[in-house]
Motif scaffolding. Structure first.
Motif, PDB file in Angstrom:
ATOM      1  N   LEU A   1       1.289  -1.231   0.132  1.00 29.86           N
ATOM      2  CA  LEU A   1      -0.153  -0.030  -0.072  1.00 29.86           C
ATOM      3  C   LEU A   1       1.343   1.314  -0.299  1.00 29.86           C
ATOM      4  CD1 LEU A   1      -2.862  -1.127   2.131  1.00 29.86           C
ATOM      5  CD2 LEU A   1      -2.954  -0.595  -0.119  1.00 29.86           C
ATOM      6  N   THR A   2       1.977   1.313   0.330  1.00 35.00           N
ATOM      7  CA  THR A   2       2.528   1.883   0.733  1.00 35.00           C
ATOM      8  C   THR A   2       3.273   2.600  -0.764  1.00 35.00           C
ATOM      9  OG1 THR A   2       3.432   1.548   3.390  1.00 35.00           O
ATOM     10  CG2 THR A   2       5.069   2.827   1.649  1.00 35.00           C
ATOM     11  N   SER A   3       3.824   1.328  -0.927  1.00 37.64           N
ATOM     12  CA  SER A   3       4.330   1.880  -2.545  1.00 37.64           C
ATOM     13  C   SER A   3       3.875   2.391  -3.601  1.00 37.64           C
ATOM     14  CB  SER A   3       5.359   0.346  -2.940  1.00 37.64           C
ATOM     15  OG  SER A   3       5.075   0.576  -4.184  1.00 37.64           O
ATOM     16  N   ARG A   4       1.919   1.827  -3.596  1.00 42.27           N
ATOM     17  CA  ARG A   4       0.958   2.159  -3.719  1.00 42.27           C
ATOM     18  C   ARG A   4       1.462   3.835  -4.198  1.00 42.27           C
ATOM     19  NH1 ARG A   4      -3.981   3.653  -2.359  1.00 42.27           N
ATOM     20  NH2 ARG A   4      -4.946   3.949  -3.987  1.00 42.27           N
ATOM     21  N   ILE A   5       1.377   4.402  -3.371  1.00 44.08           N
ATOM     22  CA  ILE A   5       0.710   5.611  -2.748  1.00 44.08           C
ATOM     23  C   ILE A   5       2.191   6.448  -3.486  1.00 44.08           C
ATOM     24  CG2 ILE A   5       0.417   7.370  -0.875  1.00 44.08           C
ATOM     25  CD1 ILE A   5      -1.033   4.994   0.664  1.00 44.08           C
ATOM     26  N   VAL A   6       3.397   6.159  -3.063  1.00 41.79           N
ATOM     27  CA  VAL A   6       4.766   6.626  -2.919  1.00 41.79           C
ATOM     28  C   VAL A   6       4.577   7.060  -4.811  1.00 41.79           C
ATOM     29  CG1 VAL A   6       7.225   6.518  -3.505  1.00 41.79           C
ATOM     30  CG2 VAL A   6       5.297   5.964  -1.170  1.00 41.79           C
ATOM     31  N   LYS A   7       4.235   5.597  -5.321  1.00 40.87           N
ATOM     32  CA  LYS A   7       3.674   5.821  -6.969  1.00 40.87           C
ATOM     33  C   LYS A   7       2.953   6.339  -8.057  1.00 40.87           C
ATOM     34  CE  LYS A   7       5.736   1.167  -7.317  1.00 40.87           C
ATOM     35  NZ  LYS A   7       5.837  -0.422  -8.015  1.00 40.87           N
ATOM     36  N   GLN A   8       1.839   6.811  -6.843  1.00 38.09           N
ATOM     37  CA  GLN A   8       0.979   7.643  -7.509  1.00 38.09           C
ATOM     38  C   GLN A   8       1.521   9.029  -7.493  1.00 38.09           C
ATOM     39  OE1 GLN A   8      -2.300   6.982  -4.651  1.00 38.09           O
ATOM     40  NE2 GLN A   8      -3.777   6.033  -5.880  1.00 38.09           N
ATOM     41  N   ASN A   9       2.039  10.051  -6.336  1.00 38.79           N
ATOM     42  CA  ASN A   9       3.073  10.695  -5.676  1.00 38.79           C
ATOM     43  C   ASN A   9       3.651  11.275  -6.906  1.00 38.79           C
ATOM     44  OD1 ASN A   9       1.925  11.974  -4.137  1.00 38.79           O
ATOM     45  ND2 ASN A   9       2.583  10.304  -2.663  1.00 38.79           N
ATOM     46  N   LEU A  10       4.753  10.102  -7.055  1.00 38.81           N
ATOM     47  CA  LEU A  10       5.796  10.335  -8.404  1.00 38.81           C
ATOM     48  C   LEU A  10       5.747  10.784  -9.735  1.00 38.81           C
ATOM     49  CD1 LEU A  10       8.600   7.738  -7.062  1.00 38.81           C
ATOM     50  CD2 LEU A  10       8.312  10.202  -6.655  1.00 38.81           C
ATOM     51  N   THR A  11       4.029   9.984  -9.915  1.00 38.35           N
ATOM     52  CA  THR A  11       3.508  10.233 -11.339  1.00 38.35           C
ATOM     53  C   THR A  11       2.961  11.217 -11.856  1.00 38.35           C
ATOM     54  OG1 THR A  11       2.803   8.575 -11.164  1.00 38.35           O
ATOM     55  CG2 THR A  11       4.054   8.087 -11.944  1.00 38.35           C
ATOM     56  N   SER A  12       2.269  11.848 -11.016  1.00 40.64           N
ATOM     57  CA  SER A  12       1.251  12.860 -10.839  1.00 40.64           C
ATOM     58  C   SER A  12       1.986  14.429 -11.006  1.00 40.64           C
ATOM     59  CB  SER A  12       0.464  12.891  -9.327  1.00 40.64           C
ATOM     60  OG  SER A  12      -0.047  14.009  -9.501  1.00 40.64           O
ATOM     61  N   SER A  13       2.055  14.930 -12.266  1.00 42.15           N
ATOM     62  CA  SER A  13       3.046  16.651 -12.239  1.00 42.15           C
ATOM     63  C   SER A  13       2.730  16.988 -11.393  1.00 42.15           C
ATOM     64  CB  SER A  13       2.131  16.248 -13.409  1.00 42.15           C
ATOM     65  OG  SER A  13       1.081  16.736 -13.981  1.00 42.15           O
ATOM     66  N   ASP A  14       0.571  17.526 -11.147  1.00 38.92           N
ATOM     67  CA  ASP A  14       0.298  18.346 -10.202  1.00 38.92           C
ATOM     68  C   ASP A  14       1.435  18.292  -8.890  1.00 38.92           C
ATOM     69  OD1 ASP A  14      -1.340  20.461  -9.510  1.00 38.92           O
ATOM     70  OD2 ASP A  14      -2.336  18.335  -8.452  1.00 38.92           O
ATOM     71  N   THR A  15       1.738  16.730  -8.147  1.00 32.21           N
ATOM     72  CA  THR A  15       2.073  16.734  -7.087  1.00 32.21           C
ATOM     73  C   THR A  15       3.387  17.278  -6.627  1.00 32.21           C
ATOM     74  OG1 THR A  15       0.112  14.532  -6.378  1.00 32.21           O
ATOM     75  CG2 THR A  15       2.061  15.083  -5.278  1.00 32.21           C
ATOM     76  N   ILE A  16       4.393  16.777  -8.269  1.00 29.75           N
ATOM     77  CA  ILE A  16       5.613  17.287  -8.117  1.00 29.75           C
ATOM     78  C   ILE A  16       5.663  18.732  -8.490  1.00 29.75           C
ATOM     79  CG2 ILE A  16       7.912  17.610  -9.922  1.00 29.75           C
ATOM     80  CD1 ILE A  16       7.387  14.443  -8.589  1.00 29.75           C
ATOM     81  N   ILE A  17       5.413  19.630  -8.990  1.00 23.57           N
ATOM     82  CA  ILE A  17       4.701  20.671  -9.365  1.00 23.57           C
ATOM     83  C   ILE A  17       4.546  21.012  -8.013  1.00 23.57           C
ATOM     84  CG2 ILE A  17       3.814  22.632 -10.963  1.00 23.57           C
ATOM     85  CD1 ILE A  17       3.290  21.023 -13.372  1.00 23.57           C
ATOM     86  N   THR A  18       3.574  21.211  -7.246  1.00 23.90           N
ATOM     87  CA  THR A  18       2.747  21.435  -5.764  1.00 23.90           C
ATOM     88  C   THR A  18       4.184  21.637  -4.999  1.00 23.90           C
ATOM     89  OG1 THR A  18       0.753  21.919  -6.682  1.00 23.90           O
ATOM     90  CG2 THR A  18       1.323  22.001  -4.463  1.00 23.90           C
ATOM     91  N   THR A  19       4.970  20.244  -4.919  1.00 19.65           N
ATOM     92  CA  THR A  19       5.502  19.835  -3.644  1.00 19.65           C
ATOM     93  C   THR A  19       7.108  20.481  -3.544  1.00 19.65           C
ATOM     94  OG1 THR A  19       5.421  17.839  -4.168  1.00 19.65           O
ATOM     95  CG2 THR A  19       3.515  18.375  -2.925  1.00 19.65           C
ATOM     96  N   VAL A  20       6.941  19.861  -5.073  1.00 19.46           N
ATOM     97  CA  VAL A  20       8.657  20.179  -5.300  1.00 19.46           C
ATOM     98  C   VAL A  20       9.271  21.360  -5.923  1.00 19.46           C
ATOM     99  CG1 VAL A  20      10.879  19.046  -5.739  1.00 19.46           C
ATOM    100  CG2 VAL A  20       8.845  18.073  -5.379  1.00 19.46           C
ATOM    101  N   LEU A  21       8.571  21.319  -7.206  1.00 23.82           N
ATOM    102  CA  LEU A  21       8.985  22.638  -8.384  1.00 23.82           C
ATOM    103  C   LEU A  21       8.707  23.458  -7.222  1.00 23.82           C
ATOM    104  CD1 LEU A  21       8.785  21.303 -11.583  1.00 23.82           C
ATOM    105  CD2 LEU A  21      10.755  21.126 -10.617  1.00 23.82           C
ATOM    106  N   THR A  22       7.004  23.808  -6.773  1.00 24.26           N
ATOM    107  CA  THR A  22       6.893  25.017  -6.280  1.00 24.26           C
ATOM    108  C   THR A  22       7.748  25.619  -5.438  1.00 24.26           C
ATOM    109  OG1 THR A  22       4.140  24.781  -7.007  1.00 24.26           O
ATOM    110  CG2 THR A  22       4.721  26.737  -5.321  1.00 24.26           C
ATOM    111  N   PRO A  23       8.088  25.647  -4.165  1.00 25.49           N
ATOM    112  CA  PRO A  23       8.742  25.888  -3.375  1.00 25.49           C
ATOM    113  C   PRO A  23      10.287  25.969  -3.693  1.00 25.49           C
ATOM    114  CG  PRO A  23       7.909  22.976  -2.691  1.00 25.49           C
ATOM    115  CD  PRO A  23       7.519  23.820  -4.077  1.00 25.49           C
ATOM    116  N   ILE A  24      10.502  25.188  -4.794  1.00 22.80           N
ATOM    117  CA  ILE A  24      11.873  25.235  -5.554  1.00 22.80           C
ATOM    118  C   ILE A  24      11.841  27.201  -6.142  1.00 22.80           C
ATOM    119  CG2 ILE A  24      13.927  25.067  -7.325  1.00 22.80           C
ATOM    120  CD1 ILE A  24      13.792  22.210  -6.522  1.00 22.80           C
ATOM    121  N   PHE A  25      11.065  27.418  -6.561  1.00 23.24           N
ATOM    122  CA  PHE A  25      10.950  28.824  -7.522  1.00 23.24           C
ATOM    123  C   PHE A  25      10.537  29.746  -6.921  1.00 23.24           C
ATOM    124  CE2 PHE A  25       8.382  25.983 -11.675  1.00 23.24           C
ATOM    125  CZ  PHE A  25       9.455  25.937 -11.712  1.00 23.24           C
TER     126      PHE A  25
END
Length: 260
Positions: free
Chosen positions: A10-34
């Protein structure tokens, strides 16, 4: 062993969902960097640190720990979204009708959230190092910093659970994260509280994020001590929030799935 396998799957499923979601990556990784780039290169020379304008490098050293916490606060919204999505679409109900340990379902969300927040923190920290940030921490301080980050991730995930289980859809599930972000802005995360208006300064000095921010900065700049007031307040706030919201999370979990 079967329980560990369930938790891992179940943990692997959720992590994969996060890593494959462009919206999640943009908001939680790229936005803080910007935001980090904007504050350092657009506002860095204009912000006074300790009463003087000391330039971009000094501001980067001052503010980077706050951006690490900001990335985690933004990530908590997606934790709430994932939990709410599993509830609304009936995935939790199907799991609860199977021979699955009940604690594993939320436990997987907590573990996956912590892992993803650590990924966000590492990404923003590496960006800061590329920009010239150099932590002054000892190995012990770095170990304590990692411990603090993990505990903070667990706490804000537990805080997210009752909101995500109560919300009718994903639009309301992550709304609490705006409160975390607001508290970070009204704290010494990005600017010293000394220059704030008196009522706002009083609030900033007595809200939970302020000692957590101060402790994070102390661990990374080599000035950490266990006897510091900010350290004791951080421990108190984190433990208090964990205990209170663990209770509310458990009660809400029972209420939502009481008939299963």
């Amino acid at each position: 062993m079967n329980t560990i396998k369930q938790l891992s799957t179940l943990t692997s499923r959720i992590v994969k969902q996060n890593l494959t979601s462009s919206d999640t990556i943009i908001t939680t990784v790229l936005t803080p960097i910007f935001m980090l780039l904007f504050f350092v290169y657009v506002m860095g020379d204009s912000i006074l640190v300790h009463g003087v304008s000391t330039g971009r490098s000094a501001y980067l050293a001052y503010a980077l720990p706050g951006f690490l916490l900001m990335a985690m606060a933004m990530g908590s919204a997606y934790t709430a979204l994932r939990i709410n999505n599993d509830k609304v679409k009936g995935f939790m109900t199907r799991l609860l009708s199977m021979p699955t340990k009940r604690w594993v379902i939320l436990g997987a969300h907590i573990l996956a959230s912590t892992i993803f927040m650590l990924i966000s923190v590492i990404t923003v920290l590496i960006t800061g190092i590329i920009l010239g940030y150099r932590p002054q921490a000892s190995l012990t301080d770095l170990g304590l910093f990692l411990l603090l980050i993990v505990v903070f991730a667990i706490v804000i995930t537990v805080v997210a659970i009752p909101f995500s289980l109560t919300a009718k859809d994903f639009n309301g599930a992550g709304s609490f994260s705006y409160l975390l972000i607001f508290l970070l802005f009204i704290s010494p995360a990005f600017i010293p509280v000394a220059g704030m208006a008196k009522p706002i300064r009083f609030f900033a000095e007595n809200q939970p994020m302020t000692p957590i921010v101060a402790t994070t900065k102390a661990l990374l700049n080599g000035s950490f001590t266990f006897s510091a007031n900010s350290t004791l307040l951080s421990i108190g706030w984190l433990l208090g929030l964990l205990l209170v919201f663990s209770y509310f999370s458990f009660k809400r979990y029972q209420q939502v799935f009481v008939n299963i």
